[in-house]
Design an enzyme around this catalytic site. Structure first.
Site, PDB file in Angstrom:
ATOM      1  N   ASP A 176       6.745   5.082  -2.296  1.00 54.37           N
ATOM      2  CA  ASP A 176       6.677   4.336  -1.042  1.00 54.37           C
ATOM      3  C   ASP A 176       5.585   3.271  -1.233  1.00 54.37           C
ATOM      4  O   ASP A 176       4.801   3.348  -2.202  1.00 54.37           O
ATOM      5  CB  ASP A 176       6.297   5.315   0.083  1.00 54.37           C
ATOM      6  N   ASP A 217       3.686   1.040   1.802  1.00 56.59           N
ATOM      7  CA  ASP A 217       2.630   0.950   2.812  1.00 56.59           C
ATOM      8  C   ASP A 217       1.966   2.302   3.022  1.00 56.59           C
ATOM      9  O   ASP A 217       2.623   3.276   3.370  1.00 56.59           O
ATOM     10  CB  ASP A 217       3.204   0.432   4.136  1.00 56.59           C
ATOM     11  N   GLU A 254      -1.622  -0.929   6.216  1.00 57.80           N
ATOM     12  CA  GLU A 254      -1.307  -1.004   7.646  1.00 57.80           C
ATOM     13  C   GLU A 254      -2.464  -1.526   8.484  1.00 57.80           C
ATOM     14  O   GLU A 254      -2.347  -2.568   9.134  1.00 57.80           O
ATOM     15  CB  GLU A 254      -0.853   0.365   8.167  1.00 57.80           C
ATOM     16  N   LYS A 312       4.310 -13.607  10.266  1.00 63.51           N
ATOM     17  CA  LYS A 312       3.416 -12.472   9.974  1.00 63.51           C
ATOM     18  C   LYS A 312       3.460 -12.108   8.489  1.00 63.51           C
ATOM     19  O   LYS A 312       2.447 -11.781   7.877  1.00 63.51           O
ATOM     20  CB  LYS A 312       3.816 -11.285  10.857  1.00 63.51           C
ATOM     21  N   LEU A 324      10.758  -7.159   1.021  1.00 62.12           N
ATOM     22  CA  LEU A 324      10.740  -7.227  -0.448  1.00 62.12           C
ATOM     23  C   LEU A 324       9.606  -8.113  -0.981  1.00 62.12           C
ATOM     24  O   LEU A 324       8.903  -7.732  -1.924  1.00 62.12           O
ATOM     25  CB  LEU A 324      12.098  -7.735  -0.950  1.00 62.12           C
ATOM     26  N   ASN A 337       6.769  -8.681   0.199  1.00 62.87           N
ATOM     27  CA  ASN A 337       5.467  -8.006   0.308  1.00 62.87           C
ATOM     28  C   ASN A 337       5.231  -7.096  -0.898  1.00 62.87           C
ATOM     29  O   ASN A 337       4.111  -6.969  -1.382  1.00 62.87           O
ATOM     30  CB  ASN A 337       5.402  -7.146   1.579  1.00 62.87           C
TER      31      ASN A 337
HETATM   32  C1  XBP Z   1       5.955   1.143   6.489  1.00 66.18           C
HETATM   33  C2  XBP Z   1       6.437   0.244   7.534  1.00 66.18           C
HETATM   34  C3  XBP Z   1       6.481  -1.219   7.268  1.00 66.18           C
HETATM   35  C4  XBP Z   1       5.242  -2.018   7.430  1.00 66.18           C
HETATM   36  C5  XBP Z   1       5.509  -3.460   7.719  1.00 66.18           C
HETATM   37  O1  XBP Z   1       7.018   1.388   5.632  1.00 66.18           O
HETATM   38  O2  XBP Z   1       6.915   0.680   8.554  1.00 66.18           O
HETATM   39  O3  XBP Z   1       7.360  -1.702   8.184  1.00 66.18           O
HETATM   40  O4  XBP Z   1       4.468  -1.490   8.479  1.00 66.18           O
HETATM   41  O5  XBP Z   1       6.350  -4.102   6.866  1.00 66.18           O
HETATM   42  P1  XBP Z   1       6.889   2.200   4.248  1.00 66.18           P
HETATM   43  P2  XBP Z   1       7.401  -5.196   7.427  1.00 66.18           P
HETATM   44  O6  XBP Z   1       5.913   3.319   4.491  1.00 66.18           O
HETATM   45  O7  XBP Z   1       8.279   2.684   3.987  1.00 66.18           O
HETATM   46  O8  XBP Z   1       6.419   1.242   3.185  1.00 66.18           O
HETATM   47  O9  XBP Z   1       6.710  -5.907   8.550  1.00 66.18           O
HETATM   48  O10 XBP Z   1       7.707  -6.092   6.277  1.00 66.18           O
HETATM   49  O11 XBP Z   1       8.615  -4.443   7.926  1.00 66.18           O
END
Ligand code: XBP
Length: 265
Positions: A10, A12, A19, A86, A127, A129
């Site tokens: 994963d 984030d 986050e 963003k 992607l 990111n």
């Molecule tokens: C975590 C999320 C992501 C990010 C933001 O997902 O919910 O949406 O907070 O990214 P994971 P985007 O743990 O699966 O990585 O704004 O690009 O959606």
């Protein structure tokens, strides 16, 4: 014993603490730029994190906190535009070096490559990111180290649905039984477990109180030789940091457990 063939990460909260100091701040900067009197505090953002995906999170926020806006703008278009901007803010923070990788991530990924394991990403985030984070924080060529980067809107249903892990597995060409997934949230864990993956969880401040039943191991972080992990659930034996031999052992034990539960051999 089942052999370990691939690691699926994963992004984030797992590769990096993106986050609190990344996505949240990027949304706030974007709100300011648009003269929107909104501010996502660390506490509010913790609640909003229950909704996976930045676009989905923003839509949820408007619908629940500012429903009047839906009468003034075309919501889909508005959410898309704010999210696009963003994403640019977020990438600029990563490029500026503001978001480091979590302990043990670079070491483990390099060890997996040395051991000939395949690598994959299964994430809700956009992607671009993922590419920016890998290229700036791991290695300029790091994206090419991954057999597949399954990200964002490539699947319809986001975590906790299994779809993103199933997408990664399909393109990895490795059975789930030979893979280990790394997650930081209960939603992510559910997604991985529904895909039949043995899963290691590294918690963070936002997720430490979530339910991680079913994880092979729950840790505070992956650890380094001079910075041992704390085991929050599961059995890491004598290990002090996550390495390939520990992952192979976990896969053996959890693969066995899974087989006994399903009655297969
Ligand atoms: C975590 C999320 C992501 C990010 C933001 O997902 O919910 O949406 O907070 O990214 P994971 P985007 O743990 O699966 O990585 O704004 O690009 O959606």
């Amino acid at each position: 014993m089942t052999r370990l063939s691939a690691l699926i990460f994963d992004v984030d909260g797992t590769l990096a603490e993106t986050e609190r100091h990344g996505h949240r701040v990027a949304f706030n900067d974007c709100f300011t730029a648009h003269d929107l009197p909104w501010f996502w505090s660390e506490g509010l953002y913790g609640d909003l994190l229950k909704v996976m995906g930045g676009k989905e999170r923003l839509r949820h926020f408007i619908e629940h906190y500012h429903p009047e806006l839906q009468l003034q703008v075309e919501l889909e278009q508005f959410v898309k535009q704010i999210h696009k901007e963003k994403t640019q803010y977020y990438q600029s923070y990563v490029q500026a070096g503001k978001i480091p990788l979590r302990p043990g991530i670079a070491r483990l990924i390099c060890a997996a490559r040395d051991a000939g394991l395949k690598l994959a990403i299964a994430t809700t985030t956009t992607l671009e990111n993922v590419h920016t984070l890998l290229e700036h924080k791991l290695h300029p060529e790091a994206a090419s180290w991954f057999s597949v980067i399954s990200a964002g809107d490539v699947v319809k249903a986001k975590k906790p649905a299994a779809d993103i892990y199933l997408h990664a597995l399909k393109h990895l060409h490795v059975p789930a039984e030979e893979c280990i997934a790394f997650e930081d949230t209960a939603h992510g864990l559910q997604s991985a477990l529904k895909s039949n993956l043995t899963t290691v969880v590294t918690v963070n401040d936002y997720t430490c109180d979530e339910d991680f039943t079913g994880a092979a191991l729950v840790l505070d972080q992956l650890g380094e030789p001079d910075h041992p992990f704390k085991v929050l659930a599961g059995d890491a034996g004598d290990a002090h940091y996550v390495d390939i031999p520990l992952l192979q052992t976990l896969l053996g034990e959890h693969g066995g457990l899974r087989q006994r539960k399903t009655g297969s051999n």
